[in-house]
Design an enzyme around this catalytic site. Structure first.
Site, PDB file in Angstrom:
ATOM      1  N   LYS A 189       0.850  -1.187   0.000  1.00  0.00           N
ATOM      2  CA  LYS A 189       0.000   0.000   0.000  1.00  0.00           C
ATOM      3  C   LYS A 189       0.883   1.233   0.000  1.00  0.00           C
ATOM      4  O   LYS A 189       1.482   1.577   1.021  1.00  0.00           O
ATOM      5  CB  LYS A 189      -0.923   0.046   1.218  1.00  0.00           C
ATOM      6  CG  LYS A 189      -2.023   1.086   1.002  1.00  0.00           C
ATOM      7  CD  LYS A 189      -2.542   1.699   2.269  1.00  0.00           C
ATOM      8  CE  LYS A 189      -1.754   2.901   2.704  1.00  0.00           C
ATOM      9  NZ  LYS A 189      -1.843   4.056   1.813  1.00  0.00           N
ATOM     10  N   GLY A 242       6.470   5.022   8.801  1.00  0.00           N
ATOM     11  CA  GLY A 242       5.537   6.139   8.890  1.00  0.00           C
ATOM     12  C   GLY A 242       5.574   6.734  10.278  1.00  0.00           C
ATOM     13  O   GLY A 242       6.600   6.688  10.958  1.00  0.00           O
ATOM     14  N   VAL A 246       0.376   6.008  13.767  1.00  0.00           N
ATOM     15  CA  VAL A 246      -0.123   4.903  12.932  1.00  0.00           C
ATOM     16  C   VAL A 246       0.581   3.605  13.342  1.00  0.00           C
ATOM     17  O   VAL A 246      -0.038   2.541  13.399  1.00  0.00           O
ATOM     18  CB  VAL A 246       0.074   5.228  11.432  1.00  0.00           C
ATOM     19  CG1 VAL A 246      -0.293   4.030  10.576  1.00  0.00           C
ATOM     20  CG2 VAL A 246      -0.776   6.425  11.034  1.00  0.00           C
ATOM     21  N   GLU A 264       9.366   1.299  11.303  1.00  0.00           N
ATOM     22  CA  GLU A 264      10.375   2.359  11.168  1.00  0.00           C
ATOM     23  C   GLU A 264       9.610   3.670  11.298  1.00  0.00           C
ATOM     24  O   GLU A 264       8.870   4.039  10.396  1.00  0.00           O
ATOM     25  CB  GLU A 264      11.042   2.301   9.787  1.00  0.00           C
ATOM     26  CG  GLU A 264      11.726   0.998   9.484  1.00  0.00           C
ATOM     27  CD  GLU A 264      13.047   0.851  10.195  1.00  0.00           C
ATOM     28  OE1 GLU A 264      13.568   1.858  10.711  1.00  0.00           O
ATOM     29  OE2 GLU A 264      13.558  -0.271  10.239  1.00  0.00           O
ATOM     30  N   CYS A 298      13.143  10.921   8.089  1.00  0.00           N
ATOM     31  CA  CYS A 298      12.985  10.444   9.470  1.00  0.00           C
ATOM     32  C   CYS A 298      14.235  10.711  10.296  1.00  0.00           C
ATOM     33  O   CYS A 298      14.147  10.981  11.484  1.00  0.00           O
ATOM     34  CB  CYS A 298      12.652   8.966   9.472  1.00  0.00           C
ATOM     35  SG  CYS A 298      13.818   8.013   8.522  1.00  0.00           S
ATOM     36  N   GLU A 395       8.513  16.140  16.237  1.00  0.00           N
ATOM     37  CA  GLU A 395       8.997  16.013  14.871  1.00  0.00           C
ATOM     38  C   GLU A 395       8.221  16.968  13.970  1.00  0.00           C
ATOM     39  O   GLU A 395       7.000  16.870  13.856  1.00  0.00           O
ATOM     40  CB  GLU A 395       8.803  14.570  14.398  1.00  0.00           C
ATOM     41  CG  GLU A 395       9.425  14.334  13.054  1.00  0.00           C
ATOM     42  CD  GLU A 395       9.292  12.893  12.612  1.00  0.00           C
ATOM     43  OE1 GLU A 395       8.186  12.339  12.706  1.00  0.00           O
ATOM     44  OE2 GLU A 395      10.304  12.327  12.169  1.00  0.00           O
TER      45      GLU A 395
HETATM   46  P1  NAD Z   1       1.745   8.105   8.121  1.00  0.00           P
HETATM   47  O1  NAD Z   1       2.034   7.259   9.296  1.00  0.00           O
HETATM   48  O2  NAD Z   1       0.594   9.008   8.162  1.00  0.00           O
HETATM   49  O3  NAD Z   1       1.529   7.204   6.818  1.00  0.00           O
HETATM   50  C1  NAD Z   1       2.411   6.175   6.443  1.00  0.00           C
HETATM   51  C2  NAD Z   1       1.635   5.133   5.680  1.00  0.00           C
HETATM   52  O4  NAD Z   1       0.698   4.542   6.556  1.00  0.00           O
HETATM   53  C3  NAD Z   1       0.833   5.692   4.510  1.00  0.00           C
HETATM   54  O5  NAD Z   1       0.867   4.772   3.441  1.00  0.00           O
HETATM   55  C4  NAD Z   1      -0.567   5.778   5.084  1.00  0.00           C
HETATM   56  O6  NAD Z   1      -1.562   5.695   4.117  1.00  0.00           O
HETATM   57  C5  NAD Z   1      -0.583   4.554   5.971  1.00  0.00           C
HETATM   58  N1  NAD Z   1      -1.611   4.591   7.010  1.00  0.00           N
HETATM   59  C6  NAD Z   1      -2.244   5.677   7.540  1.00  0.00           C
HETATM   60  N2  NAD Z   1      -3.155   5.287   8.455  1.00  0.00           N
HETATM   61  C7  NAD Z   1      -3.103   3.933   8.513  1.00  0.00           C
HETATM   62  C8  NAD Z   1      -3.785   2.955   9.280  1.00  0.00           C
HETATM   63  N3  NAD Z   1      -4.734   3.278  10.158  1.00  0.00           N
HETATM   64  N4  NAD Z   1      -3.457   1.651   9.102  1.00  0.00           N
HETATM   65  C9  NAD Z   1      -2.500   1.301   8.241  1.00  0.00           C
HETATM   66  N5  NAD Z   1      -1.823   2.186   7.463  1.00  0.00           N
HETATM   67  C10 NAD Z   1      -2.120   3.487   7.601  1.00  0.00           C
HETATM   68  O7  NAD Z   1       3.100   8.835   7.855  1.00  0.00           O
HETATM   69  P2  NAD Z   1       3.464   9.782   6.646  1.00  0.00           P
HETATM   70  O8  NAD Z   1       2.766  11.063   6.891  1.00  0.00           O
HETATM   71  O9  NAD Z   1       3.205   9.078   5.356  1.00  0.00           O
HETATM   72  O10 NAD Z   1       5.060   9.885   6.789  1.00  0.00           O
HETATM   73  C11 NAD Z   1       5.690  10.735   7.695  1.00  0.00           C
HETATM   74  C12 NAD Z   1       6.104   9.982   8.935  1.00  0.00           C
HETATM   75  O11 NAD Z   1       6.835   8.800   8.630  1.00  0.00           O
HETATM   76  C13 NAD Z   1       7.017  10.803   9.819  1.00  0.00           C
HETATM   77  O12 NAD Z   1       6.622  10.719  11.153  1.00  0.00           O
HETATM   78  C14 NAD Z   1       8.397  10.181   9.618  1.00  0.00           C
HETATM   79  O13 NAD Z   1       9.282  10.355  10.638  1.00  0.00           O
HETATM   80  C15 NAD Z   1       8.071   8.769   9.374  1.00  0.00           C
HETATM   81  N6  NAD Z   1       9.136   8.130   8.573  1.00  0.00           N
HETATM   82  C16 NAD Z   1      10.019   7.287   9.192  1.00  0.00           C
HETATM   83  C17 NAD Z   1      11.051   6.685   8.473  1.00  0.00           C
HETATM   84  C18 NAD Z   1      12.036   5.728   9.110  1.00  0.00           C
HETATM   85  O14 NAD Z   1      12.833   5.107   8.396  1.00  0.00           O
HETATM   86  N7  NAD Z   1      12.033   5.547  10.402  1.00  0.00           N
HETATM   87  C19 NAD Z   1      11.165   6.953   7.116  1.00  0.00           C
HETATM   88  C20 NAD Z   1      10.254   7.821   6.529  1.00  0.00           C
HETATM   89  C21 NAD Z   1       9.238   8.397   7.271  1.00  0.00           C
END
Ligand code: NAD
Length: 493
Positions: A189, A242, A246, A264, A298, A395
């Site tokens: 997804k 993400g 979540v 992650e 991140c 963040e």
């Molecule tokens: P997000 O958590 O909102 O979304 C990430 C993914 O999860 C998307 O595909 C989203 O559609 C999906 N998602 C949302 N709600 C969900 C649910 N209830 N169940 C399952 N999936 C769901 O994050 P974002 O806004 O896409 O990304 C930014 C965040 O990700 C930041 O906090 C960042 O630090 C983190 N991030 C971490 C890393 C790492 O390697 N640690 C890398 C990139 C981003």
């Protein structure tokens, strides 16, 4: 099958490309018939419409992944699995310009950065794990004289891959490549804002010879498609990058059938500059560490910790570097800083700038919207930031750096470790003992000494606490996609 799309053509009179779900090797409309739009964050123009998946589409995709897992993918020689992944890497190289442009337009990234970082990292990851496919082995273990006892490593099964929008292609491949090398099948997804490169990789994978159903891609809302995957009884593992919020929900949902989970999550990483550091190198890397990808990283060095004697100079140098960054057209190879991903993200970052000013920090530069088309923000430097302030703890995920003063080694470690996150940290000093003492104390999965921001697929990557758990990259990732099986054979019967 190879389809090239005209994503250039985004004027209002031109036909906007439409992309479908990829299930069981077929392009299909979602069962609901609904679709959503994806924008170029640099221009705010719609570049494609995408079929919007729901729970029923997820059911179909999981069933296809299960059939492929029990059928062609698990009965194929491991070396052949590797060859298919190598062929996919070759196809990605052949389509490098197309993929880079697609990613640049869908995620609002400067094309130069995609060509330098996102795409090479994705291809390197794929070739690294393609090489692993036929080298995953168990052990013969000595137990009793009348028994042969050994372990084999078996793929965990059907894996849900859920990725964010900041590095769609690169982070997607960090998960797809090891999962496929291990013999798992996948329902992916992508983030709603950036589904296009994943869908294109799915097509190239079929062209490379991946059997139908091994890689299924279901774009759609996290709360619908993501949730359905996380709660699905026939999904064996979720690998997620993400936000911590979540991630917490995923852990709860995965408990239903005790899915394996790798998370992650976010970070608030500290880049610590001691007074004996090479200030030119340190501030150059500190600026890149926060402003790369408009701070939507991140492991962004969103807190720069500077020792008292060099604090003012660090602020000055960072301010000058922020002001020198070239903001602009993402298609221009000279552009260093692109827009942030969406209007919502832009508003959230600008709100944090407001919060910082209200908290009493000094904004030395930036922090304002640039132009009125595209979600551009000028890179911001906050001085006089206290460790307890929200801009130092939360963040922001944008081009905003907080510069915090510290006294000595103990103070630096206390501040560096003083957030909910534990992902990465940097330390700058010419004193080798001092850097190693910092490494020992740092709550972080990665520590950079006199450098910042490097990752490589050969080294484990991940964090702890609000940064999640589990490691991507290296042989460690293979452990997260396989299950050991212990075998006992009686030698006397
Ligand atoms: P997000 O958590 O909102 O979304 C990430 C993914 O999860 C998307 O595909 C989203 O559609 C999906 N998602 C949302 N709600 C969900 C649910 N209830 N169940 C399952 N999936 C769901 O994050 P974002 O806004 O896409 O990304 C930014 C965040 O990700 C930041 O906090 C960042 O630090 C983190 N991030 C971490 C890393 C790492 O390697 N640690 C890398 C990139 C981003």
């Amino acid at each position: 099958m190879s389809i090239a799309y005209d994503y250039h053509n985004t004027t209002t009179t031109a036909a906007i490309p439409h992309k479908q779900l990829l299930i069981d090797g077929q392009h299909v409309e979602s069962v609901s018939g609904r679709s959503f739009k994806t924008l170029n964050p640099a221009t705010e123009q719609v570049i494609a419409t995408i079929s919007e998946g729901n729970e029923v589409d997820v059911d179909r995709a999981v069933a296809a992944a299960r059939r492929a897992f029990e059928g062609p993918w698990s009965t194929m020689r491991a070396a052949e699995r590797g060859h298919i992944l190598f062929r996919l890497a070759d196809l990605m190289k052949q389509h490098a310009d197309e993929l880079a442009e697609l990613e640049s337009r869908d995620a609002g990234k400067p094309i130069a950065a995609v060509l330098r970082q996102d795409l090479p990292s994705a291809i390197d990851t794929l070739t690294y794990y393609a090489g692993w496919a036929d080298k995953i082995s168990g052990d013969v273990v000595s137990t009793r004289p009348d028994a042969l006892t050994y372990t084999v490593r078996e793929p965990v099964g059907v894996v849900a891959v859920i990725v964010p929008w900041n590095f769609p292609l690169m982070i997607g491949m960090w998960k797809l490549a090891p999962a496929l090398a291990c013999g798992c099948t996948i329902v992916m997804k992508p983030a709603e804002l950036t589904s296009l490169s994943a869908l294109r990789i799915g097509e190239l994978a079929l062209e490379a010879g991946l059997p139908p159903g091994v890689l299924n891609i279901v774009p759609g809302p996290g709360r619908v498609v993501g949730d359905a995957l996380v709660n699905h009884p026939d999904v064996d593992k979720v690998t997620f990058t993400g936000s911590p919020g979540v991630g917490r929900g995923i852990l709860r949902g995965a408990a239903g059938n005790f899915k394996r989970v790798s998370l992650e999550l976010g970070g608030k990483s500290a880049n610590v500059i001691f007074d004996d550091a090479n200030l030119d190198a340190a501030t150059k890397a500190a600026a890149a560490g926060i402003f790369f990808n408009a701070g939507q990283v991140c492991s962004a060095g969103s807190r720069v910790l500077a020792q008292e004697a060099v604090y003012d100079e660090v602020v000055e140098r960072l301010t000058a570097r922020a002001e020198a960054l070239r903001i602009g057209d993402t298609a221009d190879k000279g552009t260093a800083l692109g827009p942030v991903i969406s209007e919502k993200q832009m508003k959230s970052i600008l709100d944090y700038v407001d919060i910082g000013e209200k908290e009493g920090a000094t904004l030395t530069t930036g922090g304002r919207r640039v132009g009125d088309r595209g979600y551009y923000i000028s890179p911001a430097v906050f001085a006089n930031v206290a460790h307890e302030m929200r801009i130092s703890q939360e963040e922001i995920f944008g081009p905003v750096v907080s510069v915090i003063k510290f006294r000595d080694e103990a103070d630096a470690a206390r501040i560096a470790n003083g957030t909910a996150y534990s992902l990465a940290a940097g330390v700058w000093s010419r004193d080798i003992g001092r850097t190693q003492r910092f490494v020992k104390k740092a709550n972080a999965g990665t520590v950079w000494i006199n450098t910042y921001g490097y990752t490589d697929v050969r080294l484990p990557w991940g964090g702890a606490r609000d940064s999640g758990f589990g490691r991507e990259h290296g042989s460690q990732a293979l452990e997260t996609f396989t299950e050991p099986k212990s075998v006992w054979m009686n030698l006397n019967v």
